[in-house]
Enzyme design. Structure first.
Site: not given
Length: 591
Positions: A76, A110, A345
């Site tokens: 990620d 994130h 996600s």
């Protein structure tokens, strides 16, 4: 003896069910708001939710199955490994792909949010908890360093710490405007290398137990952003003189991305706290399962998870407006959590956590058997969803209708399938119960040769009957997935629907019409790769049929917008000649 064990297991499971509380009992202050773990119908921060629309893991949790011994690699933007809700689950093996250090710095939050959904620690009086709160975490900041070398290191090759992972979480997706020629010289070497590595890691890592690669389907149901050179453009549909109107169809089909058509990637769509497809979620025949992804937390329930530590970085900052409902609870004074995470996600992360639970319930099962268990126990979500019909005027001026997104159908092997939800929503308790009783692994994986038909066939413009062709297959395989490779000469690819029909009659739409495809002028689509999960468990043997339908006589178009270039229109003239199916091939994965 086997019958007695089964009965005992059933009795114990019933006992756990009768004792199960209405919520996950722990000391973490934000767990009551984590509807994806246990949806009680009132645990959204901004809106009520629908009871039961969750991962269904209460019985698993009461048995103490928490993901112990399973390592999940998060590929990620990086992970804040020192985060107080992650630090105790972080193990060696992480890598900053820019600096070579063991700290994969997260500059966006994130990856930290994704890691928290998977394996935030429980019962530490901090934030919420992860789906698998005892699983181990390894992280790579691949999104900051997207080279082939970085891809290899983060996906398990060469043999670094990540090669010991049982799950690889890829909460990212590409949104190409064109199909990629998978046999073109400029692509074939890198694609083949990735396929070989994923096959090796999937089947042979972890002393032969293998690993699963989980991947987001994408967040492009209504529009997407693509690049021409270095210039970004927003791409969206225009139908009946209305922007963003796409007749209820996905504008960016998940099958447009070549890596999404890989057998080795388990593709996941997202559903919201009401048990419906999340508004943004990309979909397609290549979606294997669906999992909680939430919605924008300012309007509906998002996913509560870890955020960058402190109030200066991440989603939840001192000046942030998206986490005001969370801030108003007074339960996160250090801004170490967020309720604003949503997307495929989050759905991928929920899937990775669920897989870790099932793997820890029976550590002797290999990855393919775990995948099979998840497929077999998935529940039928949004059961009344009938798909999408579109109406158009055909080339003769007649009004016709076409079922562009099939509703739920049961294939010949008894599996429920839907283009929005794959084989259904993950049911952790059912999967764990099956894993605990499973002693036999799936037979060895077999991959067929490509079976090819080279007959050129005309695709009539705006004709609901389209064109059909058949292939006779003699491979005696139980299907785990089917790949389609085809070449097409058509000047408005966005008009086309591409169907594959099995010998048993199961109909799968591998490419829905009205997509955001942008044709390269005068250039046929060559060797485009697509994947379907809808034939899972069926036999490969028999007559397979392909069908291509042109669904538009020129009334719709595609718009592009860039602040400097302004608003541009493409695909605004109907194709003046019929298209041609140049060739098509099938390949089967199964046992």
């Amino acid at each position: 003896m086997y019958i007695k064990k089964t009965l005992l297991s059933c009795c114990l499971l019933g006992a756990f069910s009768s004792l199960a509380a209405d919520h996950l009992t722990n000391s973490d202050p934000l767990t009551p708001y984590q509807w994806h773990l246990n949806n009680s119908g009132h645990n959204g921060l901004t809106t009520n939710t629908v009871t039961g629309e969750d991962l269904n893991l209460l019985n698993t949790d009461m048995q103490g199955i928490k993901g112990d011994g399973v390592t999940v690699t998060v590929i990620d933007s990086g992970i804040e490994l020192s985060h107080p809700d992650l630090v105790n689950n972080a193990i060696t093996g992480s890598l900053n792909l820019l600096t070579g250090t063991a700290t994969p710095t997260d500059n966006t939050g994130h990856g930290t949010a994704v890691a928290g959904i998977i394996a935030a620690q429980e019962n530490n009086n901090i934030g919420g908890r992860g789906v698998a709160p005892n699983a181990d975490l390894v992280g790579f900041n691949y999104l900051d360093a997207q080279t082939m070398s970085s891809w290899l290191q983060s996906h398990g090759m060469p043999l670094t710490g990540s090669a010991n992972s049982r799950v690889y979480n890829q909460s990212y997706s590409s949104k190409p405007a064109l199909f990629k020629n998978v046999d073109a010289e400029e692509h074939t070497l890198s694609l083949q290398l990735k396929e070989r590595v994923m096959q090796q890691v999937s089947l042979n890592s972890n002393n032969g137990l293998g690993a699963l690669f989980v991947k987001s389907a994408g967040n492009a149901f209504y529009q997407y952003t693509t690049f021409f050179g270095d210039t970004p453009f927003q791409v969206f549909p225009y139908e009946q003189q209305q922007p963003f109107n796409n007749a209820g169809l996905p504008f960016h089909n998940a099958n447009l991305s070549t890596d999404n058509a890989s057998f080795w990637n388990m593709l996941v769509s997202a559903y919201n706290a009401n048990g419906k497809l999340a508004s943004y979620s990309s979909v397609g025949a290549n979606v294997f399962l669906t999992a909680p992804g939430g919605e924008n937390a300012q309007s509906q329930a998002g996913i509560v998870t870890t955020d960058m530590s402190g109030c200066a970085a991440g989603f939840n900052t001192i000046n942030s407006t998206i986490d005001i409902p969370l801030q108003n609870t007074g339960l996160d004074s250090h801004c170490d959590a967020t309720a604003a995470m949503y997307g495929t996600s989050a759905a991928a992360a929920n899937t990775s956590g669920a897989i870790a639970l099932v793997m820890s319930a029976n550590p002797q099962l290999d990855a393919r058997t775990i995948k099979h268990i998840l497929a077999t126990t998935a529940r039928k979500l949004d059961g009344s969803n009938a798909g999408v019909d579109i109406n158009f005027t055909d080339a003769n001026g007649d009004a016709v209708s076409y079922n562009a997104i099939p509703g739920w159908q049961q294939n010949a092997a008894g599996y429920n399938v839907h283009p929005f939800y794959g084989l259904g929503a993950i049911d952790v308790d059912a999967a764990v119960a099956m894993a605990q009783q499973t002693t036999a692994l799936l037979p060895t994986l077999q991959v067929s040769d490509w079976h090819t038909a080279n007959t050129e066939l005309t695709i009539p413009d705006a004709n609901v009957n389209g064109v059909q062709d058949t292939l006779a297959i003699t491979d005696n395989l139980t299907i785990e997935a089917v790949q389609l490779k085809l070449s097409i000469d058509h000047t408005r690819m966005r008009d086309l629907a591409i169907e594959l029909i099995s010998p048993s009659g199961t109909r799968s739409v591998l490419l829905s019409p009205r997509t955001g495809l942008i044709n390269a002028t005068g250039t046929p689509v060559q060797n485009a790769l697509l994947l379907s999960q809808h034939f899972y468990g069926e036999s490969a043997s028999g007559q397979w049929q392909i069908r291509l339908i042109d669904t538009d006589n020129g009334t719709s178009q595609t718009l592009l917008y860039n602040e400097q270039a302004g608003l541009l229109s493409i695909n605004d003239t109907n194709n003046n000649v019929d298209g041609t199916l140049l060739s098509w091939s099938l390949r089967f994965y199964g046992h």
